[in-house]
Write a protein that holds these residues in place. Structure first.
Motif, short mmCIF file in Angstrom:
data_model
loop_
_atom_site.label_atom_id
_atom_site.label_comp_id
_atom_site.label_asym_id
_atom_site.label_seq_id
_atom_site.Cartn_x
_atom_site.Cartn_y
_atom_site.Cartn_z
N GLY A 78 0.84 -1.18 0.00
CA GLY A 78 0.00 0.00 0.00
C GLY A 78 0.88 1.23 0.00
N ARG A 147 -4.84 0.30 -2.82
CA ARG A 147 -4.63 0.48 -1.37
C ARG A 147 -3.80 1.72 -1.12
N GLY A 149 -3.49 5.90 0.61
CA GLY A 149 -3.90 6.81 1.66
C GLY A 149 -3.25 8.17 1.49
N GLN A 171 -8.17 4.49 1.12
CA GLN A 171 -8.36 3.57 2.23
C GLN A 171 -8.10 4.19 3.60
N ILE A 254 -5.35 0.46 5.28
CA ILE A 254 -4.79 0.24 3.95
C ILE A 254 -4.49 -1.23 3.73
#
Length: 284
Positions: A78, A147, A149, A171, A254
């Motif tokens: 991620g 995934r 952020g 996420q 995530i």
């Protein structure tokens, strides 16, 4: 005799099947089982490297630095993009790069087009940075584009909230002593950890972080962490409390790694480091 031969064979079969079963249950887990010491450590279990991204090579943001785990033995990772605050550059949040990457993330600390860019501009730049990271960067093959952020300090924190509102497929979001004129975030659908500082005089928690958190939907996975005795610039230097809960939040949402739920739920109590913590435990 046949039974004695059968037992090792069965044991071997179970041993071989166990990792596969675990991987199938959550294919996004990365690294060993966490401990309090491991998430407070200055470096996690992954060796890391970094690469610089020139502003001349990108559009929509001001370039930056990508930190990433060197090994791909466990698969893709991620990723999170991080924005500095008003008049800040990536150097002000650079400590988060290797610290988060060593826990099993690709981390992009960015420069903005202008150090004076406002929160909504920083939101667009965070999303542009993620698009570059997943589509054009030299490490794109290491990143799981599903995934992702965002994080940011001050106006970058306000931009983090706007980015989460704009792109609900993210996420996780973590505004760090965030600043924004908008105090209502009821349309955000991204799990959000709001981090404020008790002695913040630039973005006081009473008019920024607290209303940000309160305005997020009650049904959302969200948390509010207020740093005890800290000021607005706490996220600009290495901070174990920020790192510990950011790592746990990113891992939990995530990576969908419930091994980190123990650090978030039940909510930690007030301490010398934490003035207040609120959470919507248990998480969905």
């Amino acid at each position: 005799m046949q039974l004695r031969r059968l037992i090792p064979a069965v044991a071997l079969l179970l041993t071989a099947a166990t990792p596969t079963a675990i991987a199938a249950e959550n294919p996004y887990e990365r690294g060993p089982a966490p401990t309090n010491s491991s998430i407070e450590a200055a470096r996690g279990p992954f060796a890391t490297a970094s690469t610089s991204v020139s502003s001349l090579a990108v559009t929509g943001f001001g370039g930056g630095t990508i930190y990433y785990p060197t090994s791909t033995a466990e698969g893709t990772f991620g990723a999170v993009a991080i924005s500095p605050g008003f008049t800040g550059t990536q150097s002000s949040i650079s400590w988060l790069g290797p610290r988060l990457a060593s826990q099993g993330f690709v981390v992009f600390t960015i420069d903005t087009n202008s150090i004076y860019d406002q929160p909504d501009s920083r939101a667009s730049q965070l999303l542009a940075a993620l698009d570059y990271l997943t589509q054009r960067s030299t490490v794109r093959s290491r990143v799981d584009a599903t995934r992702l952020g965002v994080m940011g300090h001050s106006m970058g924190g306000g931009g983090t909230l706007r980015a989460a509102e704009t792109r609900p497929a993210l996420q996780a979001a973590i505004p760090l002593t965030g600043w924004h004129t908008d105090k209502t975030w009821g349309s955000v659908r991204v799990p959000t950890l709001v981090i404020g500082a008790e002695d913040d005089s630039i973005a006081p928690v009473s008019s920024h972080s607290e209303p940000f958190y309160s305005s997020l939907p009650a049904t959302l996975d969200k948390a509010y962490l207020e740093l005890n005795g800290a000021d607005h610039f706490a996220p600009n230097t290495s901070n174990t409390t920020i790192a510990k809960y950011s790592i746990s939040w990113l891992k939990r949402f995530i990576d969908n790694d419930t091994r980190y739920e123990q650090f978030l739920c039940p909510a930690p109590g007030r301490s010398l480091l934490i003035e207040e913590y609120r959470d919507t435990c248990p998480h969905s």
